[in-house]
Motif scaffolding. Structure first.
Motif, PDB file in Angstrom:
ATOM      1  N   TYR A 256       0.825  -1.209   0.000  1.00  0.00           N
ATOM      2  CA  TYR A 256       0.000   0.000   0.000  1.00  0.00           C
ATOM      3  C   TYR A 256       0.864   1.267   0.000  1.00  0.00           C
ATOM      4  O   TYR A 256       0.376   2.358   0.308  1.00  0.00           O
ATOM      5  CB  TYR A 256      -0.926  -0.007   1.216  1.00  0.00           C
ATOM      6  N   GLY A 257       2.146   1.099  -0.339  1.00  0.00           N
ATOM      7  CA  GLY A 257       3.042   2.242  -0.411  1.00  0.00           C
ATOM      8  C   GLY A 257       3.354   2.854   0.939  1.00  0.00           C
ATOM      9  O   GLY A 257       3.652   4.052   1.026  1.00  0.00           O
ATOM     10  N   ARG A 258       3.331   2.028   1.981  1.00  0.00           N
ATOM     11  CA  ARG A 258       3.531   2.545   3.335  1.00  0.00           C
ATOM     12  C   ARG A 258       4.803   1.969   3.958  1.00  0.00           C
ATOM     13  O   ARG A 258       5.262   0.887   3.587  1.00  0.00           O
ATOM     14  CB  ARG A 258       2.320   2.217   4.223  1.00  0.00           C
ATOM     15  N   ARG A 259       5.343   2.689   4.944  1.00  0.00           N
ATOM     16  CA  ARG A 259       6.563   2.282   5.644  1.00  0.00           C
ATOM     17  C   ARG A 259       6.208   1.595   6.961  1.00  0.00           C
ATOM     18  O   ARG A 259       5.099   1.732   7.469  1.00  0.00           O
ATOM     19  CB  ARG A 259       7.433   3.501   5.923  1.00  0.00           C
ATOM     20  N   ARG A 260       7.183   0.883   7.523  1.00  0.00           N
ATOM     21  CA  ARG A 260       6.954   0.171   8.789  1.00  0.00           C
ATOM     22  C   ARG A 260       6.513   1.129   9.888  1.00  0.00           C
ATOM     23  O   ARG A 260       5.671   0.790  10.725  1.00  0.00           O
ATOM     24  CB  ARG A 260       8.222  -0.571   9.224  1.00  0.00           C
ATOM     25  N   GLU A 261       7.091   2.315   9.910  1.00  0.00           N
ATOM     26  CA  GLU A 261       6.780   3.273  10.973  1.00  0.00           C
ATOM     27  C   GLU A 261       5.423   3.944  10.800  1.00  0.00           C
ATOM     28  O   GLU A 261       4.984   4.700  11.682  1.00  0.00           O
ATOM     29  CB  GLU A 261       7.875   4.331  11.087  1.00  0.00           C
ATOM     30  N   ASP A 262       4.745   3.672   9.680  1.00  0.00           N
ATOM     31  CA  ASP A 262       3.436   4.279   9.452  1.00  0.00           C
ATOM     32  C   ASP A 262       2.318   3.564  10.202  1.00  0.00           C
ATOM     33  O   ASP A 262       1.186   4.060  10.243  1.00  0.00           O
ATOM     34  CB  ASP A 262       3.099   4.273   7.953  1.00  0.00           C
ATOM     35  N   LEU A 263       2.618   2.397  10.776  1.00  0.00           N
ATOM     36  CA  LEU A 263       1.592   1.619  11.483  1.00  0.00           C
ATOM     37  C   LEU A 263       2.163   1.101  12.792  1.00  0.00           C
ATOM     38  O   LEU A 263       3.154   0.364  12.799  1.00  0.00           O
ATOM     39  CB  LEU A 263       1.129   0.440  10.622  1.00  0.00           C
ATOM     40  N   LEU A 264       1.563   1.482  13.901  1.00  0.00           N
ATOM     41  CA  LEU A 264       1.998   1.023  15.216  1.00  0.00           C
ATOM     42  C   LEU A 264       1.191  -0.204  15.633  1.00  0.00           C
ATOM     43  O   LEU A 264      -0.024  -0.250  15.431  1.00  0.00           O
ATOM     44  CB  LEU A 264       1.807   2.121  16.262  1.00  0.00           C
ATOM     45  N   VAL A 265       1.869  -1.181  16.232  1.00  0.00           N
ATOM     46  CA  VAL A 265       1.211  -2.374  16.765  1.00  0.00           C
ATOM     47  C   VAL A 265       1.187  -2.252  18.283  1.00  0.00           C
ATOM     48  O   VAL A 265       2.235  -2.248  18.931  1.00  0.00           O
ATOM     49  CB  VAL A 265       1.937  -3.662  16.333  1.00  0.00           C
ATOM     50  N   LEU A 266      -0.024  -2.147  18.848  1.00  0.00           N
ATOM     51  CA  LEU A 266      -0.192  -1.875  20.277  1.00  0.00           C
ATOM     52  C   LEU A 266      -1.150  -2.898  20.874  1.00  0.00           C
ATOM     53  O   LEU A 266      -2.363  -2.684  20.914  1.00  0.00           O
ATOM     54  CB  LEU A 266      -0.727  -0.452  20.481  1.00  0.00           C
TER      55      LEU A 266
END
Length: 443
Positions: A256-266
């Motif tokens: 989706y053209g996104r980086r690892r840091e664009d999504l937080l896993v909480l």
């Protein structure tokens, strides 16, 4: 080193809270929400998380014993908390199946303005006809349609927020206000779920849009999170499961053209603290027994067996009869889908576990319904949380205390300073908005 993110969850429908503890407080009085939120802000937590159900669950025709009756509306609570906090993010679970985009977009834009940019939306779907009876449309949507509606719902809401440009301002004229452009807020959106047009009447939110959370664990839910969400409210707080989940969802982002840091896993995480690891373990055992009373154990048992087991002895062995399969269950609401696999197969597994360890029904339910994520002295818990974050099990944790509203106090007083000493936790809020404090890019 990665920085640890922390948040506070105010529980509502779960088996986490110890209702019988003399220190347990109200789950509906505003003072309880204020107490937990202010403690979280004192601990420099990212946000306060409030879940919401659209209907009280039932079992055998009675209100499910772990549901909170009388919980105020989520937006009302979060808006009120905006007035008594300064930095703490305000996250709410709002349903995309039985609400409408214009209304929800307007409510979140308003909350973001009232809080100066601290709003977050946990986008969820509803699956059951029982909940749907509360709404005009009624019924339910199959899984794939629920997520399609959620995607289109969020796309529509985003279009509404974006209908105001960043430079659209209100100008004062006497006692009134007017817009410089007549087309400000104009929108038109058509897809398979929505066909709306008009004018959005709330200015662009301070964050551009609220921080978007997703909580589903299915493949469809993970794809939705990878495509649309800023953070995932995960149930994978254990080391092995957490690493697998973390790698899976992060690995979906490039598509989706996104980086690892664009999504937080909480992940949601529970904890028990003691002066020593041994003392904490003893407290944890007692907490679990209080969380799963005999009555609660029978309720969990009925959800799998699909039978009235009110006469069953919780301190005796499991029932000899088999579960009754089928969709017409005695549990109504979310409780009715706690078990997703073949109930007879699960019952057989439970019997094998109970026989091998000589467990009563209640002891077995304590074993299979989960346990605390972190148990130990403050140093042990701080070290474990940091180890998990550095090992990519999670980017942080949404803490669920077993006591409300005071159950977070010792964590803030004793664990947070140790995380700060390790250099992995802030000593002050870095920004003014929730998006900034989570380290997310501006939109």
């Amino acid at each position: 080193m990665k920085q640890v993110h922390l948040a506070a969850h105010f529980p509502g429908v779960n088996n986490t809270t110890v209702w019988s503890d003399p220190d347990a407080g109200s789950h509906i009085e505003f003072s309880s929400f204020v107490r937990l939120a202010r403690t979280a802000e004192r601990g420099l937590f990212d946000f306060f998380f409030l879940a919401e159900g659209l209907r009280l669950r039932e079992q055998n025709g009675l209100i499910y014993d772990l549901d909170v009756v009388g919980r105020p509306d989520t937006f009302t609570v979060l808006s009120a908390l905006a007035a008594v906090t300064t930095h703490l993010g305000l996250a709410g679970t709002i349903n995309s199946t039985f609400n409408e985009p214009y209304e929800v977009a307007r409510q979140f834009a308003s909350l973001d303005h009232l809080s100066d940019g601290r709003a977050a939306w946990n986008v969820v779907t509803s699956w059951d006809e029982f909940t749907g009876e509360n709404f005009r449309r009624g019924g339910y949507l199959p899984s794939e349609q629920r997520y399609e509606r959620a995607r289109q719902f969020l796309d529509t809401a985003t279009r509404l927020w974006d209908s105001w440009r960043a430079d659209d301002v209100l100008a004062d004229v006497g006692a009134g206000r007017y817009l410089r452009r007549a087309d400000v807020g104009a929108f038109e959106h058509r897809d398979s779920q929505f066909d709306i047009r008009g004018q959005f009447n709330v200015p662009r939110p301070p964050q551009g849009r609220p921080v978007i959370f997703q909580a589903g664990d299915s493949d469809e839910g993970r794809e939705f999170a990878a495509a649309k969400a800023d953070a995932i409210f995960s149930r994978h707080a254990k080391y092995a499961d957490g690493r697998e989940f973390y790698a899976d969802v992060k690995g979906r982002l490039p598509a989706y053209g996104r980086r690892r840091e664009d999504l937080l896993v909480l992940p949601a995480a529970t904890f028990v603290l003691g002066d020593t690891d041994s003392e904490a373990a003893d407290i944890a055992r007692e907490v679990r027994l209080q969380q799963v009373s005999g009555q609660t154990a029978i309720k969990f048992l009925e959800q799998l067996w699909n039978r009235d087991l009110s006469d069953h002895d919780p301190d005796g062995p499991l029932p000899r009869v088999d579960p009754i399969p089928g969709e017409n269950t005695i549990a109504k609401g979310r409780a009715s889908v706690r078990i997703h696999r073949d109930p007879r197969e699960v019952a057989a597994e439970w019997r094998r576990l109970a026989e091998s360890r000589n467990l009563s029904t209640r002891e077995l339910i304590v074993e299979v319904t989960g346990r605390q994520s972190f148990i130990g002295s403050p140093a042990t818990v701080a070290g474990a949380i940091n180890d998990f974050v550095q090992a990519d099990v999670a980017d942080g944790f949404i803490l669920v205390p077993h006591l409300t509203p005071d159950g977070l106090d010792r964590f803030v007083d004793d664990v947070v300073p140790l995380l700060q000493e390790l250099g992995v936790y802030r000593t002050e809020y870095p920004g003014g908005t929730l998006r900034e404090n989570l380290g997310l890019a501006a939109v």
